[in-house]
Design an enzyme around this catalytic site. Structure first.
Site, PDB file in Angstrom:
ATOM      1  N   SER A  91      -6.636   4.220  -3.346  1.00 40.35           N
ATOM      2  CA  SER A  91      -7.706   4.448  -2.376  1.00 40.35           C
ATOM      3  C   SER A  91      -7.148   5.136  -1.141  1.00 40.35           C
ATOM      4  O   SER A  91      -5.950   5.037  -0.842  1.00 40.35           O
ATOM      5  CB  SER A  91      -8.295   3.098  -1.943  1.00 40.35           C
ATOM      6  OG  SER A  91      -9.161   3.272  -0.845  1.00 40.35           O
ATOM      7  N   TYR A 137      -6.580  -5.751   0.539  1.00 42.84           N
ATOM      8  CA  TYR A 137      -6.992  -4.641  -0.335  1.00 42.84           C
ATOM      9  C   TYR A 137      -6.136  -3.397  -0.078  1.00 42.84           C
ATOM     10  O   TYR A 137      -5.633  -2.767  -1.019  1.00 42.84           O
ATOM     11  CB  TYR A 137      -8.464  -4.346  -0.076  1.00 42.84           C
ATOM     12  CG  TYR A 137      -9.038  -3.172  -0.848  1.00 42.84           C
ATOM     13  CD1 TYR A 137      -9.416  -3.315  -2.174  1.00 42.84           C
ATOM     14  CD2 TYR A 137      -9.223  -1.931  -0.240  1.00 42.84           C
ATOM     15  CE1 TYR A 137      -9.965  -2.253  -2.888  1.00 42.84           C
ATOM     16  CE2 TYR A 137      -9.764  -0.866  -0.944  1.00 42.84           C
ATOM     17  CZ  TYR A 137     -10.137  -1.021  -2.261  1.00 42.84           C
ATOM     18  OH  TYR A 137     -10.674   0.028  -2.955  1.00 42.84           O
TER      19      TYR A 137
HETATM   20  P1  NAD Z   1     -17.569  -1.296  -8.809  1.00 41.83           P
HETATM   21  O1  NAD Z   1     -17.952  -2.587  -8.241  1.00 41.83           O
HETATM   22  O2  NAD Z   1     -18.618  -0.511  -9.493  1.00 41.83           O
HETATM   23  O3  NAD Z   1     -16.370  -1.438  -9.816  1.00 41.83           O
HETATM   24  C1  NAD Z   1     -15.409  -2.438  -9.736  1.00 41.83           C
HETATM   25  C2  NAD Z   1     -15.378  -3.086 -11.101  1.00 41.83           C
HETATM   26  O4  NAD Z   1     -14.230  -3.923 -11.158  1.00 41.83           O
HETATM   27  C3  NAD Z   1     -16.558  -3.991 -11.395  1.00 41.83           C
HETATM   28  O5  NAD Z   1     -17.611  -3.293 -12.002  1.00 41.83           O
HETATM   29  C4  NAD Z   1     -15.946  -5.016 -12.333  1.00 41.83           C
HETATM   30  O6  NAD Z   1     -16.280  -4.714 -13.677  1.00 41.83           O
HETATM   31  C5  NAD Z   1     -14.465  -4.828 -12.165  1.00 41.83           C
HETATM   32  N1  NAD Z   1     -13.816  -6.109 -11.829  1.00 41.83           N
HETATM   33  C6  NAD Z   1     -13.670  -6.673 -10.622  1.00 41.83           C
HETATM   34  N2  NAD Z   1     -13.030  -7.847 -10.740  1.00 41.83           N
HETATM   35  C7  NAD Z   1     -12.766  -8.003 -12.062  1.00 41.83           C
HETATM   36  C8  NAD Z   1     -12.135  -9.002 -12.814  1.00 41.83           C
HETATM   37  N3  NAD Z   1     -11.586 -10.089 -12.240  1.00 41.83           N
HETATM   38  N4  NAD Z   1     -12.062  -8.857 -14.163  1.00 41.83           N
HETATM   39  C9  NAD Z   1     -12.594  -7.766 -14.772  1.00 41.83           C
HETATM   40  N5  NAD Z   1     -13.194  -6.772 -14.096  1.00 41.83           N
HETATM   41  C10 NAD Z   1     -13.275  -6.901 -12.756  1.00 41.83           C
HETATM   42  O7  NAD Z   1     -16.933  -0.460  -7.609  1.00 41.83           O
HETATM   43  P2  NAD Z   1     -16.094   0.896  -7.566  1.00 41.83           P
HETATM   44  O8  NAD Z   1     -16.118   1.299  -6.155  1.00 41.83           O
HETATM   45  O9  NAD Z   1     -16.521   1.831  -8.598  1.00 41.83           O
HETATM   46  O10 NAD Z   1     -14.617   0.410  -7.855  1.00 41.83           O
HETATM   47  C11 NAD Z   1     -13.793   0.974  -8.841  1.00 41.83           C
HETATM   48  C12 NAD Z   1     -12.396   1.183  -8.287  1.00 41.83           C
HETATM   49  O11 NAD Z   1     -12.432   2.178  -7.285  1.00 41.83           O
HETATM   50  C13 NAD Z   1     -11.774  -0.050  -7.649  1.00 41.83           C
HETATM   51  O12 NAD Z   1     -10.416  -0.137  -8.029  1.00 41.83           O
HETATM   52  C14 NAD Z   1     -11.882   0.255  -6.183  1.00 41.83           C
HETATM   53  O13 NAD Z   1     -10.897  -0.405  -5.440  1.00 41.83           O
HETATM   54  C15 NAD Z   1     -11.674   1.759  -6.183  1.00 41.83           C
HETATM   55  N6  NAD Z   1     -12.114   2.434  -4.987  1.00 41.83           N
HETATM   56  C16 NAD Z   1     -13.411   2.384  -4.603  1.00 41.83           C
HETATM   57  C17 NAD Z   1     -13.780   3.037  -3.450  1.00 41.83           C
HETATM   58  C18 NAD Z   1     -15.202   3.002  -2.959  1.00 41.83           C
HETATM   59  O14 NAD Z   1     -15.458   3.411  -1.839  1.00 41.83           O
HETATM   60  N7  NAD Z   1     -16.155   2.541  -3.739  1.00 41.83           N
HETATM   61  C19 NAD Z   1     -12.851   3.745  -2.701  1.00 41.83           C
HETATM   62  C20 NAD Z   1     -11.538   3.783  -3.133  1.00 41.83           C
HETATM   63  C21 NAD Z   1     -11.178   3.127  -4.281  1.00 41.83           C
END
Ligand code: NAD
Ligand code: MG
Length: 298
Positions: A190, A203
C-alpha cells in the site's frame, strides 16, 4: 462504463468522494451493500488471452481489489481458486458467476488466512482441482484505524500481522514448491508503506513488511523461474474502508489528497496484477508497482 482501452481523462473517469461515501458496515463487510457501488470491472474489463490456461489462487477474491483481479484473471483465460471469509459468501457467489460467464472454472474455498492450516489447504485445493498453481495473488488484508497507540490492542496488532504478513509467508511457503518455472506471485502492499497515516500504525508497518518480504523472496526464487512482485494501491473504494479502515467522517474526503483528486476503483488496480502475472513481465522481479493516483512512492 470506462474500460481499460478507451482514452479518457483520469481525473473524471470516476467520481470524487462526497458525503455519500460516509458509511459503515460491520466487518468484513459486503461490497453489494455499499453505495456508491465500487467498480470491479464487472461490466468493463476486457481480456486478451494473456493468462490463457493459467491456474490462479486469489485471496480476498470476493470484493474490492481481489474481486477485480479474479474477474480480470478469468477474462484473461485463467481458472481461479477464490479465498474469502465465510461471511462474504454472497459477494463471492457473484464473482463465481462472472468467472463462469468468462468460460473459466471458479473453485470456492472460504476460510481464514490467519489459520496456517487453511493457507496450506488453499494451495492444496488448487493442486487437487486444477493440477497445480502458477499464479498466487495475495490480496486479503485487514485495516482498522486506531488513532492512539495506547488504544491499539495486542489482539488487533496480531490480527493485522497474521492477515497481512503471516498469510503471505504460509501461502508462499506452500505454493513455491508446487510452482513451475514461469509462475508468478503478486503481493499487495500500500501507499501506507511510504506515507503511513498516524491512525494506521499496525497496518502501515505490515504493508512495509510486505514490500521487503516481496523483494527478499523474489531474489530467493528467481533462479527457479518464479517471479515475485507487489502492487501498491493508493486509496481505493472497497469494503475495507467502510468496515473501520477509515473513520466514517473521513470517507467524504476519501482520495481527495491524491493529485487526481479522487479515489481509485478496484477495476483500476486489476491491470497491474494481470501485467505482473503474465509472461509480459518476464524481466520484472522484486518490483512494487504503484497505482496511487500520483501520491509519491520511492
Ligand atoms: P476488501 O475488503 O474488498 O478486501 C479485503 C479482503 O480480505 C476481504 O474481502 C476478505 O475476503 C479478505 N480477508 C480479510 N481478513 C481475512 C481473513 N482473516 N481470512 C481470509 N480472508 C480475509 O478491501 P480491498 O481494499 O480490496 O483490500 C484488498 C487489499 O488491498 C488488502 O490487502 C488491502 O490492504 C490492500 N489495499 C487496499 C487499499 C484501499 O484503499 N482499499 C489501499 C492499499 C492497499
Ligand atoms: Mg470482502
Amino acid at each position: 462504463m470506462p474500460d481499460q482501452y478507451v482514452m479518457r481523462d483520469p481525473t473524471t473517469q470516476y467520481p470524487k468522494s462526497g458525503p455519500e461515501f460516509s458509511q459503515q458496515q460491520p466487518g468484513p463487510g459486503l461490497q453489494q451493500q455499499m453505495g456508491p457501488q465500487p467498480d470491479a470491472g464487472e461490466h468493463s474489463y476486457r481480456g486478451t488471452g494473456r493468462l490463457t490456461g493459467r491456474k490462479a489462487v486469489v485471496t480476498g477474491a470476493d470484493s474490492g481489489i481481489g474481486r477485480a483481479v479474479a474477474i480480470a484473471f478469468a477474462r484473461e483465460g485463467a481458472d481461479v481458486v477464490l479465498s474469502y471469509l465465510p461471511e462474504e459468501e454472497p459477494d463471492a457467489q457473484q464473482v463465481v458467476q462472472l468467472i463462469e460467464d468468462a468460460g473459466q472454472r471458479a473453485v470456492t474455498m472460504p476460510g481464514d488466512v490467519t489459520d496456517e492450516a487453511y493457507c496450506t489447504e488453499l494451495i492444496e485445493t488448487a493442486r487437487r482441482e486444477f493440477g497445480g498453481v502458477d499464479v498466487l495473488a495475495n490480496i486479503a488484508g485487514k485495516q482498522q484505524e486506531v488513532p492512539d497507540i495506547a488504544d491499539l490492542t495486542t489482539e488487533q496488532f496480531d490480527e493485522t500481522f497474521k492477515t497481512d504478513v503471516y498469510s503471505l509467508f504460509w501461502l508462499c511457503r506452500a505454493a513455491v514448491p508446487q510452482m513451475p518455472a514461469g509462475s508468478a506471485i503478486i503481493n499487495t502492499t500500500s501507499v501506507e508503506a511510504y506515507e503511513p497515516a498516524p491512525i494506521l500504525l499496525d497496518y502501515a508497518a505490515a504493508k512495509s513488511a510486505i514490500n521487503t518480504f516481496t523483494k527478499s523472496l523474489a531474489r530467493q526464487v528467481a533462479p527457479k523461474g518464479i517471479r515475485v512482485n507487489a502492487v501498491a494501491p493508493g486509496p481505493v473504494w472497497t469494503p475495507l474502508q467502510v468496515v473501520g479502515g477509515q473513520p466514517a467522517s473521513a470517507l467524504k474526503q476519501f482520495g481527495a489528497q491524491t493529485p487526481l483528486g479522487r479515489p481509485a476503483q478496484p477495476a483500476e488496480m486489476a491491470p497491474a496484477f494481470v501485467f505482473l502475472a503474465s509472461q509480459e513481465a518476464s524481466y520484472v522481479i522484486g518490483e512494487t508497482l504503484s497505482a496511487t493516483g500520483g501520491m509519491p512512492t520511492p
